[in-house]
Design a protein around this motif. Structure first.
Motif, PDB file in Angstrom:
ATOM      1  N   SER A 141       0.143  -2.680  -8.233  1.00  0.00           N
ATOM      2  CA  SER A 141      -0.148  -1.395  -7.573  1.00  0.00           C
ATOM      3  C   SER A 141      -0.072  -1.516  -6.056  1.00  0.00           C
ATOM      4  CB  SER A 141      -1.527  -0.874  -8.003  1.00  0.00           C
ATOM      5  OG  SER A 141      -2.556  -1.798  -7.683  1.00  0.00           O
ATOM      6  N   LEU A 142      -0.475  -2.662  -5.504  1.00  0.00           N
ATOM      7  CA  LEU A 142      -0.369  -2.865  -4.062  1.00  0.00           C
ATOM      8  C   LEU A 142       1.091  -2.918  -3.616  1.00  0.00           C
ATOM      9  CD1 LEU A 142      -3.183  -5.506  -3.459  1.00  0.00           C
ATOM     10  CD2 LEU A 142      -3.070  -3.220  -2.433  1.00  0.00           C
ATOM     11  N   ALA A 143       1.939  -3.438  -4.473  1.00  0.00           N
ATOM     12  CA  ALA A 143       3.357  -3.542  -4.128  1.00  0.00           C
ATOM     13  C   ALA A 143       4.018  -2.169  -3.982  1.00  0.00           C
ATOM     14  CB  ALA A 143       4.095  -4.364  -5.183  1.00  0.00           C
ATOM     15  N   GLN A 144       3.402  -1.131  -4.538  1.00  0.00           N
ATOM     16  CA  GLN A 144       3.944   0.222  -4.452  1.00  0.00           C
ATOM     17  C   GLN A 144       3.476   0.954  -3.193  1.00  0.00           C
ATOM     18  OE1 GLN A 144       6.213   1.095  -6.784  1.00  0.00           O
ATOM     19  NE2 GLN A 144       5.810  -0.998  -7.524  1.00  0.00           N
ATOM     20  N   TYR A 156     -10.834  -2.354  -3.093  1.00  0.00           N
ATOM     21  CA  TYR A 156     -10.527  -1.774  -1.784  1.00  0.00           C
ATOM     22  C   TYR A 156     -11.320  -0.475  -1.618  1.00  0.00           C
ATOM     23  CZ  TYR A 156      -6.698  -5.045  -0.998  1.00  0.00           C
ATOM     24  OH  TYR A 156      -5.969  -6.197  -0.799  1.00  0.00           O
ATOM     25  N   VAL A 157     -11.830  -0.286  -0.416  1.00  0.00           N
ATOM     26  CA  VAL A 157     -12.498   0.965  -0.077  1.00  0.00           C
ATOM     27  C   VAL A 157     -11.438   1.907   0.478  1.00  0.00           C
ATOM     28  CG1 VAL A 157     -14.338   2.043   1.266  1.00  0.00           C
ATOM     29  CG2 VAL A 157     -14.589  -0.321   0.464  1.00  0.00           C
ATOM     30  N   TYR A 158     -11.466   3.168   0.032  1.00  0.00           N
ATOM     31  CA  TYR A 158     -10.401   4.064   0.468  1.00  0.00           C
ATOM     32  C   TYR A 158     -10.936   5.310   1.156  1.00  0.00           C
ATOM     33  CZ  TYR A 158     -11.318   6.928  -3.751  1.00  0.00           C
ATOM     34  OH  TYR A 158     -11.896   7.711  -4.719  1.00  0.00           O
ATOM     35  N   LEU A 159     -10.087   5.841   2.018  1.00  0.00           N
ATOM     36  CA  LEU A 159     -10.248   7.178   2.591  1.00  0.00           C
ATOM     37  C   LEU A 159      -9.067   7.995   2.098  1.00  0.00           C
ATOM     38  CD1 LEU A 159     -11.213   9.398   4.575  1.00  0.00           C
ATOM     39  CD2 LEU A 159      -9.878   8.226   6.352  1.00  0.00           C
ATOM     40  N   GLU A 160      -9.351   9.146   1.501  1.00  0.00           N
ATOM     41  CA  GLU A 160      -8.289   9.953   0.896  1.00  0.00           C
ATOM     42  C   GLU A 160      -8.297  11.361   1.473  1.00  0.00           C
ATOM     43  OE1 GLU A 160      -7.339   9.561  -3.421  1.00  0.00           O
ATOM     44  OE2 GLU A 160      -8.088  11.632  -3.488  1.00  0.00           O
ATOM     45  N   VAL A 161      -7.117  11.846   1.826  1.00  0.00           N
ATOM     46  CA  VAL A 161      -6.934  13.228   2.286  1.00  0.00           C
ATOM     47  C   VAL A 161      -5.886  13.864   1.390  1.00  0.00           C
ATOM     48  CG1 VAL A 161      -6.258  14.725   4.193  1.00  0.00           C
ATOM     49  CG2 VAL A 161      -7.526  12.621   4.669  1.00  0.00           C
ATOM     50  N   GLU A 162      -6.284  14.934   0.710  1.00  0.00           N
ATOM     51  CA  GLU A 162      -5.378  15.606  -0.236  1.00  0.00           C
ATOM     52  C   GLU A 162      -5.270  17.077   0.129  1.00  0.00           C
ATOM     53  OE1 GLU A 162      -4.632  15.969  -5.078  1.00  0.00           O
ATOM     54  OE2 GLU A 162      -6.499  15.115  -4.297  1.00  0.00           O
ATOM     55  N   CYS A 166       2.879  22.098   1.296  1.00  0.00           N
ATOM     56  CA  CYS A 166       4.281  22.207   0.908  1.00  0.00           C
ATOM     57  C   CYS A 166       4.853  20.919   0.317  1.00  0.00           C
ATOM     58  CB  CYS A 166       5.120  22.617   2.113  1.00  0.00           C
ATOM     59  SG  CYS A 166       4.968  21.497   3.520  1.00  0.00           S
ATOM     60  N   GLY A 167       4.122  19.811   0.431  1.00  0.00           N
ATOM     61  CA  GLY A 167       4.651  18.552  -0.080  1.00  0.00           C
ATOM     62  C   GLY A 167       5.706  17.961   0.848  1.00  0.00           C
ATOM     63  N   ILE A 168       6.151  16.749   0.519  1.00  0.00           N
ATOM     64  CA  ILE A 168       7.099  16.039   1.379  1.00  0.00           C
ATOM     65  C   ILE A 168       8.354  15.715   0.582  1.00  0.00           C
ATOM     66  CG2 ILE A 168       7.461  14.045   2.874  1.00  0.00           C
ATOM     67  CD1 ILE A 168       4.411  13.750   3.007  1.00  0.00           C
ATOM     68  N   PRO A 169       9.527  16.186   1.014  1.00  0.00           N
ATOM     69  CA  PRO A 169      10.780  15.849   0.311  1.00  0.00           C
ATOM     70  C   PRO A 169      11.054  14.351   0.384  1.00  0.00           C
ATOM     71  CG  PRO A 169      11.093  17.672   1.852  1.00  0.00           C
ATOM     72  CD  PRO A 169       9.745  17.092   2.139  1.00  0.00           C
ATOM     73  N   ILE A 206      -1.358   1.903   2.577  1.00  0.00           N
ATOM     74  CA  ILE A 206      -1.354   3.354   2.394  1.00  0.00           C
ATOM     75  C   ILE A 206      -0.621   3.695   1.105  1.00  0.00           C
ATOM     76  CG2 ILE A 206      -0.672   5.577   3.366  1.00  0.00           C
ATOM     77  CD1 ILE A 206      -0.679   4.339   6.108  1.00  0.00           C
ATOM     78  N   ASP A 207      -1.271   4.529   0.294  1.00  0.00           N
ATOM     79  CA  ASP A 207      -0.664   4.998  -0.954  1.00  0.00           C
ATOM     80  C   ASP A 207      -0.453   6.504  -0.835  1.00  0.00           C
ATOM     81  OD1 ASP A 207       0.238   5.000  -3.612  1.00  0.00           O
ATOM     82  OD2 ASP A 207      -1.752   5.586  -4.322  1.00  0.00           O
ATOM     83  N   ILE A 208       0.773   6.965  -1.080  1.00  0.00           N
ATOM     84  CA  ILE A 208       1.090   8.387  -0.938  1.00  0.00           C
ATOM     85  C   ILE A 208       1.638   8.924  -2.246  1.00  0.00           C
ATOM     86  CG2 ILE A 208       2.495  10.098   0.267  1.00  0.00           C
ATOM     87  CD1 ILE A 208       2.511   8.338   2.680  1.00  0.00           C
ATOM     88  N   ALA A 209       1.073  10.048  -2.675  1.00  0.00           N
ATOM     89  CA  ALA A 209       1.603  10.785  -3.829  1.00  0.00           C
ATOM     90  C   ALA A 209       1.895  12.206  -3.360  1.00  0.00           C
ATOM     91  CB  ALA A 209       0.588  10.795  -4.972  1.00  0.00           C
ATOM     92  N   THR A 210       3.118  12.682  -3.563  1.00  0.00           N
ATOM     93  CA  THR A 210       3.473  14.016  -3.072  1.00  0.00           C
ATOM     94  C   THR A 210       4.477  14.673  -4.004  1.00  0.00           C
ATOM     95  OG1 THR A 210       4.301  15.242  -1.141  1.00  0.00           O
ATOM     96  CG2 THR A 210       5.340  13.110  -1.621  1.00  0.00           C
ATOM     97  N   GLU A 211       4.450  15.998  -4.012  1.00  0.00           N
ATOM     98  CA  GLU A 211       5.399  16.780  -4.802  1.00  0.00           C
ATOM     99  C   GLU A 211       5.712  18.045  -4.024  1.00  0.00           C
ATOM    100  OE1 GLU A 211       5.812  18.932  -9.195  1.00  0.00           O
ATOM    101  OE2 GLU A 211       4.169  17.516  -8.803  1.00  0.00           O
ATOM    102  N   VAL A 212       6.983  18.305  -3.835  1.00  0.00           N
ATOM    103  CA  VAL A 212       7.399  19.480  -3.066  1.00  0.00           C
ATOM    104  C   VAL A 212       6.836  20.740  -3.709  1.00  0.00           C
ATOM    105  CG1 VAL A 212       9.364  20.838  -2.268  1.00  0.00           C
ATOM    106  CG2 VAL A 212       9.479  18.341  -2.239  1.00  0.00           C
ATOM    107  N   GLY A 213       6.162  21.533  -2.885  1.00  0.00           N
ATOM    108  CA  GLY A 213       5.565  22.781  -3.348  1.00  0.00           C
ATOM    109  C   GLY A 213       4.195  22.630  -3.979  1.00  0.00           C
TER     110      GLY A 213
END
Length: 370
Positions: A141-144, A156-162, A166-169, A206-213
């Motif tokens: 998972s760290l490799a991603q 790991y302690v995390y800070l998350e902003v969701e 519009c998402g990121i292409p 940093i782990d990023i999950a995004t979907e356009v729209g």
């Protein structure tokens, strides 16, 4: 270095001019103009710090921190930034392990992420969620993540902003951390570049999950610390401990910077001798080794630089608190010169109250030791 010297001169003389204005209604307009110049100088300084943060050489004071408390203190600032664009929800667990980091840098990181989330979430009913927590990360998972840098598996302690924006292409996602890349018309492209530099310096990911729209979730991972969070020192009390006319030796090869610093410190009640080289500083100490209570030494000077000057001054005045001053960050200084034992570091440009507080804290510490 040259850019920060210019800002130091501007900020110093603006504060000097403000201190000389009479306190009457007629001077209110001039005082307001001077305040705007000071604010612009500090914004210029912030741009420099963001570029330093991207390179991993920002200014850091590392100690055990509670991420929930650090981000929670920003609630008013966050809401004033976001309120017109989205609703903010917080999710902080009651107990959170500590991380080792710099509170100001982490707040800057959080604000940059929240500002981006707000700008992508303009619209009725949109929400931004800010949360902290603990997550177990495997090597896979760290490799991603961004900046995995062979981090070890574990907690790991995390800070998350969701956000629900519009998402990121995909083609943009590959560039979001590049310095000076921006999708905004008036963007500078330093916000997320600074984020990646701060995370890099904290040995995180940093782990990023995004979907356009559909929106974006950014999770910043920090290594868990085994140390307990401790209270910050009472700088105000230390500052108040010494209000006398202490004697300061200032060393800087730039006459404009020297003049500005001397004027600011004299307005703060210090007795100041200003010299333009390490050799002049050495002569002053050699002739009267007990005259000065503290020294403020520029790092980058010709012939004798700040470190050589520091070592020579130490020979004649071993108990003299010496503060280094430069446009470089204290991270760089601590990495290169951790063994020489300078008292503290002031990054140019520094507002008068911060410079005064640093000197008074050093003086109070010296009195306590003596």
């Amino acid at each position: 270095h040259d850019f920060n010297n210019l800002l130091t001169v501007i900020l110093g003389h603006v504060e000097l001019a403000s201190s000389k204005l009479p306190t009457n209604p007629e001077s209110a307009g001039v005082r307001s103009d001077l305040q705007k110049i000071a604010e612009a100088s500090l914004r210029g300084s912030e741009l420099t710090k963001q570029m330093l943060a991207y390179s991993g050489h920002g200014s850091f004071i590392v100690c055990p921190l509670n991420l929930s408390e650090i981000v929670g203190r920003m609630s008013r600032l966050v809401e004033s930034t976001v309120t017109q664009k989205a609703t903010v929800n917080y999710g902080f667990p009651p107990k959170l392990p500590a991380v080792e980091g710099d509170a100001n840098q982490i707040q800057q990181l959080a604000l940059n992420l929240i500002t981006n989330a707000a700008e992508s979430s303009v619209g009725t009913g949109k929400q931004i969620s800010i949360s902290t927590g603990v997550v177990e990360m495997t090597l896979e998972s760290l490799a991603q993540t961004y900046l995995d840098d062979d981090l070890p598996a574990g907690s790991y302690v995390y800070l998350e902003v969701e956000d629900e924006g519009c998402g990121i292409p995909p083609e943009t996602l590959e560039q979001i951390f590049d310095p000076f890349f921006s999708t905004k018309f008036a963007g500078r492209g330093l916000g997320l570049a600074a984020v990646i530099g701060i995370v890099r310096a904290h040995r995180g990911a940093i782990d990023i999950a995004t979907e356009v729209g559909r929106g974006t979730r950014v999770r910043v991972l920090f290594p868990q610390s085994l140390l307990a969070v401790r209270d910050s020192p009472d700088v105000v009390t230390q500052k108040a401990a010494l209000r006398g006319d202490a004697s300061v030796l200032i060393v800087d090869d730039d006459p404009s910077v020297l003049s500005a610093c001397q004027g600011v410190l004299e307005c703060c009640g210090f007795r100041v001798q200003a010299v333009e080289s390490g050799r002049q500083a050495l002569d002053a100490i050699r002739n009267e080794p007990n005259r000065f209570d503290i020294a403020l030494v520029d790092l980058t000077m010709p012939e004798m630089d700040g470190i050589e000057t520091f070592r020579c001054l130490r020979e004649f005045a071993p108990k003299l608190p010496i503060i280094l001053q430069s446009g470089y960050s204290n991270t760089v200084l601590k990495e290169r010169y951790a063994d020489i034992g300078f008292y503290d570091f002031v990054q140019k440009p520094s507002p008068a109250d911060h410079l005064e507080a640093t000197l008074r804290q050093a003086l109070a510490t010296r009195v306590a030791v003596d």
